[in-house]
Scaffold this active site. Structure first.
Site, PDB file in Angstrom:
ATOM      1  N   CYS A 114     -10.214 -42.512  -7.745  1.00  0.00           N
ATOM      2  CA  CYS A 114     -11.730 -42.954  -8.295  1.00  0.00           C
ATOM      3  C   CYS A 114     -11.807 -44.261  -7.999  1.00  0.00           C
ATOM      4  O   CYS A 114     -11.481 -44.946  -8.681  1.00  0.00           O
ATOM      5  CB  CYS A 114     -11.810 -42.542  -9.889  1.00  0.00           C
ATOM      6  SG  CYS A 114     -13.513 -42.686 -10.309  1.00  0.00           S
TER       7      CYS A 114
ATOM      8  N   CYS B   7     -13.878 -46.229 -10.720  1.00  0.00           N
ATOM      9  CA  CYS B   7     -13.067 -46.488 -11.948  1.00  0.00           C
ATOM     10  C   CYS B   7     -11.993 -47.405 -11.575  1.00  0.00           C
ATOM     11  O   CYS B   7     -11.965 -48.516 -12.655  1.00  0.00           O
ATOM     12  CB  CYS B   7     -12.526 -45.190 -12.245  1.00  0.00           C
ATOM     13  SG  CYS B   7     -13.641 -43.996 -12.933  1.00  0.00           S
TER      14      CYS B   7
END
Length: 175
Positions: free
Chosen positions: A131, A134
């Site tokens: 991700c 993130c």
């Protein structure tokens, strides 16, 4: 199961992985809480039972149970956030970026251990789960807290080693 047991299960085609695991196990550049929290969070994120059991057992012998619980929380909450925010980041429809997530994630604000260590574990799990949004968010928090590039890189290196151990064991299972 121990790290030595884990190393013994890694076949010769993954000798580099075995050697990297040995290096990681003896690495002392991080604090014990950072290191063993990474072991737990990344071991869980690897989704391999042998890896998880060995790394949690190793950590349990070295750090307080609160560290183990917080690392489990990091792996769990990133399992949710990494899927959601990877979707938001990759979707061509940008409307999703302005919509409220409506996901509980209180543990990030109060993880029960040093918040920076929790962020480091979350970054490493986010790297495993791929991700980018993130990764950027956790790296930004770490940089603002004056965590060095070397510490961040070490955490991601540990994540990559742990993931490669899980893959090597899965590959060995096909023989």
């Amino acid at each position: 199961m121990s790290i030595d047991d884990l190393k013994s299960k890694i076949p010769d085609f993954a000798k580099d992985v075995r050697l990297n695991l040995s290096s990681m196990a003896s690495d002392e550049t991080l604090t014990p809480q950072q290191k063993y929290g990474l072991f737990v969070a990344c071991g869980i994120a690897s989704r391999n039972a042998d890896v998880r059991k060995a790394l949690v057992a190793e950590a349990a012998a070295k750090v307080d149970a609160s560290v183990i619980q917080a690392a489990k929380s990091a792996a769990s909450i990133m399992g949710m956030n990494n899927v959601y925010y990877r979707f938001v980041h990759l979707a061509t429809n940008k409307d999703y970026r302005t919509m409220p997530a409506k996901l509980r994630m209180n543990v990030i604000g109060n993880p029960g251990v040093d918040k920076i260590d929790f962020e480091l574990w979350s970054l490493a799990v986010s790297a495993i789960n791929g991700c980018g949004m993130c990764i950027d968010a956790h790296e930004d928090v770490l940089r603002k807290a004056n965590v060095t590039s070397e510490t961040i890189q070490t955490a991601v290196r540990f994540a990559s080693i742990i993931q490669s151990v899980a893959i090597a064991l899965e590959a060995a299972d096909t023989e």
